[in-house]
Design a protein around this motif. Structure first.
Motif, PDB file in Angstrom:
ATOM      1  N   UNK A  81      11.578  -7.658  -2.595  1.00 35.45           N
ATOM      2  CA  UNK A  81      11.177  -6.147  -2.259  1.00 35.45           C
ATOM      3  C   UNK A  81      10.338  -5.750  -3.552  1.00 35.45           C
ATOM      4  N   UNK A  82      10.591  -6.213  -4.622  1.00 34.78           N
ATOM      5  CA  UNK A  82       9.807  -5.972  -5.796  1.00 34.78           C
ATOM      6  C   UNK A  82       8.284  -6.203  -5.500  1.00 34.78           C
ATOM      7  N   UNK A  83       7.903  -7.413  -5.107  1.00 39.33           N
ATOM      8  CA  UNK A  83       6.531  -7.759  -4.994  1.00 39.33           C
ATOM      9  C   UNK A  83       6.225  -6.860  -3.470  1.00 39.33           C
ATOM     10  N   UNK A  84       6.900  -6.739  -2.634  1.00 37.43           N
ATOM     11  CA  UNK A  84       6.671  -5.827  -1.598  1.00 37.43           C
ATOM     12  C   UNK A  84       6.403  -4.570  -1.588  1.00 37.43           C
ATOM     13  N   UNK A  85       7.116  -3.848  -2.461  1.00 38.82           N
ATOM     14  CA  UNK A  85       6.761  -2.417  -2.884  1.00 38.82           C
ATOM     15  C   UNK A  85       5.676  -2.474  -3.798  1.00 38.82           C
ATOM     16  N   UNK A 145       3.255  -8.136   2.828  1.00 37.08           N
ATOM     17  CA  UNK A 145       4.378  -9.017   2.984  1.00 37.08           C
ATOM     18  C   UNK A 145       4.008 -10.469   2.595  1.00 37.08           C
ATOM     19  N   UNK A 146       2.741 -10.745   3.334  1.00 38.61           N
ATOM     20  CA  UNK A 146       2.174 -12.397   3.173  1.00 38.61           C
ATOM     21  C   UNK A 146       1.969 -12.677   1.546  1.00 38.61           C
ATOM     22  N   UNK A 147       1.564 -11.596   0.921  1.00 41.60           N
ATOM     23  CA  UNK A 147       1.308 -11.668  -0.595  1.00 41.60           C
ATOM     24  C   UNK A 147       2.615 -11.798  -1.168  1.00 41.60           C
ATOM     25  N   UNK A 148       3.653 -10.766  -0.933  1.00 40.70           N
ATOM     26  CA  UNK A 148       4.708 -10.557  -1.436  1.00 40.70           C
ATOM     27  C   UNK A 148       5.561 -11.861  -1.410  1.00 40.70           C
ATOM     28  N   UNK A 149       5.754 -12.681  -0.101  1.00 37.05           N
ATOM     29  CA  UNK A 149       6.298 -13.855   0.105  1.00 37.05           C
ATOM     30  C   UNK A 149       5.552 -14.907  -0.699  1.00 37.05           C
ATOM     31  N   UNK A 155       2.481   1.961   4.552  1.00 35.90           N
ATOM     32  CA  UNK A 155       2.349   1.877   6.091  1.00 35.90           C
ATOM     33  C   UNK A 155       2.041   0.488   6.480  1.00 35.90           C
ATOM     34  N   UNK A 156       1.124  -0.129   5.834  1.00 29.66           N
ATOM     35  CA  UNK A 156       0.703  -1.418   6.333  1.00 29.66           C
ATOM     36  C   UNK A 156       1.779  -2.523   6.164  1.00 29.66           C
ATOM     37  N   UNK A 166      14.461  -5.306   3.443  1.00 29.83           N
ATOM     38  CA  UNK A 166      13.553  -6.427   3.542  1.00 29.83           C
ATOM     39  C   UNK A 166      14.093  -7.552   2.798  1.00 29.83           C
ATOM     40  N   UNK A 167      13.949  -8.801   3.392  1.00 30.67           N
ATOM     41  CA  UNK A 167      14.175 -10.179   2.836  1.00 30.67           C
ATOM     42  C   UNK A 167      13.141 -11.102   2.899  1.00 30.67           C
ATOM     43  N   UNK A 168      12.964 -12.001   2.032  1.00 29.66           N
ATOM     44  CA  UNK A 168      11.939 -13.138   2.425  1.00 29.66           C
ATOM     45  C   UNK A 168      12.321 -13.771   3.562  1.00 29.66           C
ATOM     46  N   UNK A 169      11.059 -14.308   4.215  1.00 30.79           N
ATOM     47  CA  UNK A 169      11.553 -15.048   5.388  1.00 30.79           C
ATOM     48  C   UNK A 169      12.186 -16.492   5.191  1.00 30.79           C
TER      49      UNK A 169
END
Lengths: 191, 313
Positions: free
Chosen positions: A37-41, A46-50, A101-102, B26-29
């Motif tokens: 979530x740190x990366x996601x925010x 989401x892909x980059x955060x992953x 939003x994206x 949210x959680x990682x895949x």
């Protein structure tokens, strides 16, 4: 939440260093959501955060032979996350994160309109969350990061300063500005 | 009643934080989780095979404790080696090292010369200070040697008279006993010069070749060969007036004559026995027994040999 009865993060990491894979699984289960979530925010993707989430945890795995518990494991973990994020910003031409939003969050995908557009001005919990996440996404990057490190990772002001490479006063000031901005945004949204 | 607008407009920090924490979903895949956990298992297997984590070990308490232990062991080993070296040094030290020279702070009562006649030598060149003490320590050998020669009794009388004249000479008292010990140690270590060269070198070099420390192992010829020049001086003809030539100041015995330690004495007696001079040995042993009546018999047997010790008694 961390289970206070079980081993601390540092003990789990040391067990992992001695070859205990189950210790790492426990450690990963504690912190995987916060890091993701740190990366996601922060990056808004989401892909980059992953990808960044994976990079950081693989670094933790590789660190097994050199780990020294000189500080809280969480501080070390989010320091690595911060550095990975800074690397991303430096490589990217558009360094600023995109709008929330994206992103993949369902709550964020179902953003409500402005409170003034609603026939009723009573907001549900989900709407308040969505407003808050929107306001958070609009925060300046450093303030948002400080907010996330404080309330997502649970770091203290000193640990935030350590993780981000700033002074304690700077971290404290950023957190105060972030909270003021969020309050103001929520107030604007609710009135 | 409606809710106060201020509280609604300005949510407190705790409310914001609580609201944010409620949004954490949210959680990682799962694929990412599996990849990370697989890598962790592989790393754990490697760590388990390695069996040791230097980082953890260095960080823990074991590192300073182990370092301190290593340092203590090293210091103990050095001390032990030093102690062993000292013990060996004492064990192999020549008897001269136990001579209680007055200048070295030995008790006055120990500064009693054995009952061995001290020869006098002509007053020629003054011997170096470092070599002087060996001159007097050769006194028993000179006595033995002179006793073996014809006319030894008359010569001994002359030497005794000259020894009395030489009493009070303070030159010997300033001679450091360490020099004598070092010179004797050199002799023991095999640096002894040949007897012939010592004899040719003159009176000054003769004492340095004295093989007192090696008396137990050296051949009788080698034992007395070093004092050949002294013997020459002893056998030198007297002056025109019939009196013996006075000894040099450095070689004249002083009132504070060097003292033979018991072991040194025993070594001398053994040298006499090795030289075949049983009479002198018996006489010296008698003097020894008077001087050291309580000396352990086992030590005597060790130095002289059981049979020899029994024969001397």
């Amino acid at each position: 939440m961390k289970d206070t009865v079980s081993d601390s993060d540092e003990v789990l990491m040391q067990r992992f260093c001695r070859g205990d894979a189950a210790a790492f699984e426990q450690l990963y289960g504690r912190h995987k959501g916060g890091v993701f979530r740190y990366f996601l925010r922060q990056c808004g993707n989401a892909a980059l955060a992953e990808e960044m989430h994976q990079d950081v945890w693989l670094k933790v795995v590789d660190m097994a032979g050199r780990y020294r518990p000189t500080a809280r494991f969480q501080t070390l973990l989010y320091t690595m996350a911060h550095n990975r994020l800074v690397d991303h910003y430096r490589r990217s031409a558009n360094a600023l994160p995109v709008s929330y939003a994206a992103n993949a969050s369902d709550a964020a995908n179902n953003l409500p309109g402005l409170p003034g557009d609603e026939p009723e001005r009573r907001l549900s919990g989900e709407r308040d969350m969505a407003l808050l996440l929107t306001a958070l996404a609009d925060l300046p990057e450093a303030q948002r990061e400080t907010f996330l490190l404080r309330h997502e990772a649970g770091l203290s002001i000193e640990e935030i300063a350590t993780a981000t490479g700033t002074s304690r006063e700077t971290a404290k000031s950023r957190l105060r500005y972030a909270m003021n901005t969020l309050r103001r945004r929520m107030n604007e949204a609710l009135t | 009643m409606s809710e106060p607008k201020d509280s609604r407009a300005e949510p407190r920090d705790a409310e914001l934080v609580s609201l944010y924490q409620g949004s954490r979903q949210e959680l990682p895949p799962a694929g990412t989780d599996a990849l990370i956990l697989r890598a962790a298992r592989e790393q754990a297997q490697r760590s388990a095979q390695t069996g040791w984590n230097w980082g953890v070990w260095l960080e823990g308490w074991t590192m300073p404790v182990a370092s301190a232990a290593v340092v203590m062991l090293a210091v103990a080993a050095v001390a032990l080696l030093q102690l062993q070296h000292d013990v060996l040094d004492i064990h192999h030290a020549p008897p001269e090292t136990t001579v209680g020279a007055p200048g070295a702070g030995a008790p006055a009562e120990d500064a009693v010369a054995p009952e061995v006649p001290v020869p006098a030598v002509p007053p020629q060149a003054v011997a170096p200070v470092a070599e002087a003490p060996l001159t007097d320590e050769l006194a028993p050998h000179r006595a033995v040697d002179s006793a073996r020669k014809p006319g030894a009794a008359a010569a001994a009388k002359r030497e005794s008279a000259q020894a009395a004249d030489a009493a009070g000479d303070a030159a010997m008292s300033s001679i450091p006993s360490k020099e004598a010990a070092r010179a004797a140690r050199n002799v023991t270590a095999g640096s002894r010069r040949p007897a012939a060269s010592s004899a040719d070198a003159g009176p000054q070099s003769a004492p340095a070749a004295a093989p007192r420390a090696g008396a137990a192992t050296a051949a009788p010829g080698a034992l007395f060969g070093g004092s050949a020049s002294l013997l020459k001086m002893q056998e030198a003809p007297a002056g025109d007036d019939g009196s013996a030539t006075p000894a040099p100041a450095s070689e004249r015995p002083s009132a504070q004559a060097p003292v033979l330690s018991p072991l040194q004495w025993l070594y001398d007696i053994r040298a006499m026995l090795d030289a075949g001079d049983d009479a002198a040995a018996r006489q010296a042993y008698a003097a020894f027994s008077r001087r050291y009546p309580d000396f352990p018999a086992t030590m005597v047997q060790t130095v002289l040999g059981e049979q020899a010790a029994a024969s001397l008694r």
